[in-house]
Design a protein around this motif. Structure first.
Motif, PDB file in Angstrom:
ATOM      1  N   ALA A  40       0.610  -1.383   0.118  1.00 37.07           N
ATOM      2  CA  ALA A  40      -0.397   0.153   0.207  1.00 37.07           C
ATOM      3  C   ALA A  40       1.051   0.595  -0.336  1.00 37.07           C
ATOM      4  O   ALA A  40       0.723   2.089  -0.411  1.00 37.07           O
ATOM      5  N   ARG A  41       2.166   1.484   0.796  1.00 41.54           N
ATOM      6  CA  ARG A  41       2.444   2.217   0.853  1.00 41.54           C
ATOM      7  C   ARG A  41       3.558   2.982  -0.644  1.00 41.54           C
ATOM      8  O   ARG A  41       3.273   3.994  -1.495  1.00 41.54           O
ATOM      9  N   SER A  42       3.547   1.980  -1.428  1.00 37.31           N
ATOM     10  CA  SER A  42       4.285   2.244  -2.610  1.00 37.31           C
ATOM     11  C   SER A  42       3.258   2.375  -3.972  1.00 37.31           C
ATOM     12  O   SER A  42       2.997   3.609  -4.389  1.00 37.31           O
ATOM     13  N   ALA A  43       1.761   1.765  -3.347  1.00 37.54           N
ATOM     14  CA  ALA A  43       0.600   2.287  -4.399  1.00 37.54           C
ATOM     15  C   ALA A  43       0.442   3.396  -4.099  1.00 37.54           C
ATOM     16  O   ALA A  43       0.034   3.770  -5.083  1.00 37.54           O
ATOM     17  N   GLY A  44       0.729   4.763  -2.830  1.00 44.30           N
ATOM     18  CA  GLY A  44       0.083   5.585  -2.615  1.00 44.30           C
ATOM     19  C   GLY A  44       0.663   6.767  -3.169  1.00 44.30           C
ATOM     20  O   GLY A  44       0.775   7.631  -3.659  1.00 44.30           O
ATOM     21  N   MET A  45       1.987   6.356  -3.723  1.00 53.59           N
ATOM     22  CA  MET A  45       3.211   6.759  -4.162  1.00 53.59           C
ATOM     23  C   MET A  45       3.067   6.457  -5.906  1.00 53.59           C
ATOM     24  O   MET A  45       4.276   6.770  -6.198  1.00 53.59           O
ATOM     25  N   GLY A  46       1.610   6.090  -6.484  1.00 57.31           N
ATOM     26  CA  GLY A  46       2.127   6.151  -8.262  1.00 57.31           C
ATOM     27  C   GLY A  46       3.012   4.675  -8.447  1.00 57.31           C
ATOM     28  O   GLY A  46       3.750   4.892  -9.313  1.00 57.31           O
ATOM     29  N   ASP A  47       2.857   3.932  -8.039  1.00 62.87           N
ATOM     30  CA  ASP A  47       3.528   2.686  -7.803  1.00 62.87           C
ATOM     31  C   ASP A  47       4.997   2.806  -8.533  1.00 62.87           C
ATOM     32  O   ASP A  47       5.775   2.108  -9.139  1.00 62.87           O
ATOM     33  N   GLN A  48       5.992   3.914  -6.794  1.00 59.43           N
ATOM     34  CA  GLN A  48       7.424   3.457  -7.189  1.00 59.43           C
ATOM     35  C   GLN A  48       7.961   3.053  -6.057  1.00 59.43           C
ATOM     36  O   GLN A  48       7.172   3.452  -4.639  1.00 59.43           O
ATOM     37  N   GLY A  49       9.493   2.529  -5.616  1.00 63.48           N
ATOM     38  CA  GLY A  49       9.884   2.159  -4.636  1.00 63.48           C
ATOM     39  C   GLY A  49      11.479   2.538  -5.007  1.00 63.48           C
ATOM     40  O   GLY A  49      12.103   1.689  -3.952  1.00 63.48           O
ATOM     41  N   VAL A  50      11.803   2.260  -6.196  1.00 62.57           N
ATOM     42  CA  VAL A  50      13.385   1.660  -6.079  1.00 62.57           C
ATOM     43  C   VAL A  50      14.094   2.757  -5.336  1.00 62.57           C
ATOM     44  O   VAL A  50      15.322   2.121  -5.050  1.00 62.57           O
ATOM     45  N   PHE A 321       1.400  11.355   4.755  1.00 60.51           N
ATOM     46  CA  PHE A 321       0.277  11.722   3.686  1.00 60.51           C
ATOM     47  C   PHE A 321       1.461  11.367   2.073  1.00 60.51           C
ATOM     48  O   PHE A 321       2.434  11.689   2.174  1.00 60.51           O
ATOM     49  N   ARG A 322       0.411  10.770   1.106  1.00 57.91           N
ATOM     50  CA  ARG A 322       1.097  10.063   0.013  1.00 57.91           C
ATOM     51  C   ARG A 322       0.643  10.262  -0.987  1.00 57.91           C
ATOM     52  O   ARG A 322      -0.519  10.969  -0.987  1.00 57.91           O
ATOM     53  N   ALA A 323       1.073  10.883  -2.203  1.00 60.86           N
ATOM     54  CA  ALA A 323       0.080  11.307  -2.954  1.00 60.86           C
ATOM     55  C   ALA A 323       1.712  10.525  -4.474  1.00 60.86           C
ATOM     56  O   ALA A 323       2.385  10.897  -4.844  1.00 60.86           O
ATOM     57  N   GLY A 324       0.577  10.054  -5.753  1.00 62.82           N
ATOM     58  CA  GLY A 324       1.716  10.242  -6.578  1.00 62.82           C
ATOM     59  C   GLY A 324       0.803  10.089  -8.205  1.00 62.82           C
ATOM     60  O   GLY A 324      -0.638  10.031  -8.325  1.00 62.82           O
ATOM     61  N   TYR A 325       1.713  10.383  -9.411  1.00 62.70           N
ATOM     62  CA  TYR A 325       0.955   9.721 -10.747  1.00 62.70           C
ATOM     63  C   TYR A 325       1.152   8.866 -11.272  1.00 62.70           C
ATOM     64  O   TYR A 325       3.303   8.600 -11.706  1.00 62.70           O
ATOM     65  N   PHE A 326       1.275   8.215 -12.560  1.00 56.32           N
ATOM     66  CA  PHE A 326       1.964   6.549 -13.343  1.00 56.32           C
ATOM     67  C   PHE A 326       1.536   6.973 -14.395  1.00 56.32           C
ATOM     68  O   PHE A 326       0.049   7.486 -14.310  1.00 56.32           O
ATOM     69  N   ARG A 335      -1.705   3.211 -19.377  1.00 59.92           N
ATOM     70  CA  ARG A 335      -2.121   3.127 -17.312  1.00 59.92           C
ATOM     71  C   ARG A 335      -2.235   4.769 -17.481  1.00 59.92           C
ATOM     72  O   ARG A 335      -1.199   4.416 -17.468  1.00 59.92           O
ATOM     73  N   LYS A 336      -2.548   5.209 -17.291  1.00 61.01           N
ATOM     74  CA  LYS A 336      -2.665   6.548 -16.475  1.00 61.01           C
ATOM     75  C   LYS A 336      -3.720   6.497 -15.471  1.00 61.01           C
ATOM     76  O   LYS A 336      -4.528   6.512 -15.835  1.00 61.01           O
ATOM     77  N   PHE A 337      -2.801   6.476 -13.742  1.00 68.26           N
ATOM     78  CA  PHE A 337      -3.773   7.195 -12.566  1.00 68.26           C
ATOM     79  C   PHE A 337      -3.122   8.015 -11.892  1.00 68.26           C
ATOM     80  O   PHE A 337      -2.085   8.003 -11.991  1.00 68.26           O
ATOM     81  N   LEU A 356      -6.376   4.492  -6.062  1.00 68.99           N
ATOM     82  CA  LEU A 356      -5.866   5.050  -6.910  1.00 68.99           C
ATOM     83  C   LEU A 356      -7.176   5.299  -7.884  1.00 68.99           C
ATOM     84  O   LEU A 356      -8.760   4.496  -7.460  1.00 68.99           O
ATOM     85  N   PHE A 357      -7.078   6.099  -8.576  1.00 69.20           N
ATOM     86  CA  PHE A 357      -8.526   7.050  -8.784  1.00 69.20           C
ATOM     87  C   PHE A 357      -7.672   6.889 -11.100  1.00 69.20           C
ATOM     88  O   PHE A 357      -6.166   7.147 -11.222  1.00 69.20           O
ATOM     89  N   SER A 358      -8.287   6.449 -11.779  1.00 69.44           N
ATOM     90  CA  SER A 358      -7.756   6.385 -13.415  1.00 69.44           C
ATOM     91  C   SER A 358      -8.167   7.393 -14.218  1.00 69.44           C
ATOM     92  O   SER A 358      -9.452   8.243 -13.706  1.00 69.44           O
ATOM     93  N   THR A 359      -6.952   8.387 -14.753  1.00 74.89           N
ATOM     94  CA  THR A 359      -6.968   8.680 -15.698  1.00 74.89           C
ATOM     95  C   THR A 359      -7.281   9.718 -16.747  1.00 74.89           C
ATOM     96  O   THR A 359      -7.069  10.318 -17.496  1.00 74.89           O
TER      97      THR A 359
END
Length: 385
Positions: A40-50, A321-326, A335-337, A356-359
């Motif tokens: 859930a943490r990485s998912a909350g930041m736009g699928d990033q974690g590297v 608090f986290r936010a992200g865009y993919f 895929r854009k969300f 997740l919100f699809s854009t």
């Protein structure tokens, strides 16, 4: 959930794109659930974690981060509903354990399990009253070892076993699961805390080449599928505003190291007649070929790279608090969300949620879905900052 066989076939055929069918040339692979953010943490930041700060779920994104993690041991659990607007028993689950052995090294293990629910399979009229119940699934088991090669840089290697049990035992009672092996090679850099005019800061960078391994095949007569060998690069910076408030931002790029489908016979159409030659490409050859084989040259090759931008505000390691865009090119899957996430920490327990919100008009299987994570940390603490 009780479904007829055709429903499963629809789900399986759509799933490799990890999204809804669109016009274009997406690259498909076997075991595509490996591309889904399991925590859930990485998912909350736009699928990033590297290149984000180390956490219990670094195994999927960059196992080299474990050499910098601050708690000696931890175990984490995550649950991600899939296609939740249609069904209630398709999900992705993850369990992770890590152990920082000493100041310079750590090891970790994890399991990811993707369930496609229960399916009622009816092969003839006699089975209508007592249908065959199928439970297709896929899972991975992996181990990693991380070592600091310097005060600020570490590398890691991981080994992974992949198993895909999607073949239906309706007309073929001897149907068996497919399996393969994969290797990850990763690196992570984390700077010292640097004093600027109005704030302190910290730089991070990372890379991970994941799932390097042979193709997956269900039977001797079937075709082989590339597993999702993947290159992920990223960087980030922490704005340390004071002793309580930190804002971290990150940018990541991702590319499948899988060859693009080609018009090998030159008839202007990429179809089944080109598949036999595509099947002859070995997995290592495919890794190198993937950097320059897009049908329209470099302009299309660039479109095979996805990117994500993420941010995390942390208050005193208690609330986040986290936010992200993919973003993915329309030609390669569309895929854009946008994502949002929250994190709460109390003593040795962390709770994470994301949404997740699809854009785009292309529906995402994870759209309007809450993901949950629970982490328990224990043992000694290491001071990294």
């Amino acid at each position: 959930m009780n479904k007829l066989l055709p429903v499963l076939l629809v789900i399986v055929s759509v799933f490799p794109a990890v999204g809804q069918e669109v016009e274009g040339r997406p690259i498909t692979t076997g075991v595509p659930f490996l591309a889904i953010a399991a925590d859930a943490r990485s998912a909350g930041m736009g699928d990033q974690g590297v290149a984000t700060s180390p956490d219990a779920y670094s195994q999927q994104w960059n196992p080299a981060k474990y050499a910098f993690i601050e708690r000696q041991q931890g175990v984490g659990f995550n649950y991600t509903p899939y296609l939740s607007q249609l069904v209630n028993d398709i999900f992705l689950g993850q369990v992770t354990y890590y152990n920082r052995i000493n100041e310079r090294s750590a090891f970790a293990g994890s399991m990811r399990y993707f369930s496609l629910g229960e399916i009622e399979a009816v092969d003839n009229e006699s089975q209508i009253e007592n249908p065959l119940i199928l439970s297709p699934n896929e899972f991975t088991l992996d181990l990693s070892y991380a070592l600091r090669l310097g005060d600020r840089f570490s590398m890691a290697v991981a080994g992974r076993y992949l198993r895909s049990n999607l073949k239906l035992q309706v007309q073929d009672e001897d149907a068996s699961a497919a399996s393969s092996l994969g290797v990850d090679i990763a690196g992570f850099y984390q700077s010292e805390q640097i004093a600027y005019n109005d704030f302190d800061g910290r730089w991070r960078g990372g890379f991970n080449i994941s799932n390097i391994g042979p193709k997956i095949k269900y039977d001797d007569a079937g075709q082989e599928n590339f597993i999702p060998t993947n290159l992920r690069l990223g960087g980030g910076f922490d704005f340390i505003l004071d002793a309580y408030n930190t804002i971290g931002i990150g940018l990541e790029f991702n590319k499948l190291l899988v060859p693009s489908p080609q018009d090998f016979n030159g008839d202007g159409v990429i179809d089944g007649s080109d598949n036999s030659e595509y099947q002859n490409i070995g997995f290592l050859e495919g890794v190198f070929q993937s950097f320059g084989d897009a049908p329209n040259g470099i302009s299309e090759e660039v479109k095979e790279v996805t990117w994500s931008l993420g941010a995390e505000y942390n208050y005193d390691n208690v609330f986040a608090f986290r936010a992200g865009y993919f973003n993915e090119s329309d030609l390669k899957g569309a895929r854009k969300f946008a994502t949002l996430g929250l994190g709460f920490q109390y003593s040795a327990v962390d709770v994470d949620v994301s949404y997740l919100f699809s854009t785009t008009q292309v529906r995402n299987p994870l759209e309007n879905t809450l993901r949950f994570g629970l982490t328990f940390s224990f043992g000694d603490s290491y001071r990294e900052y």
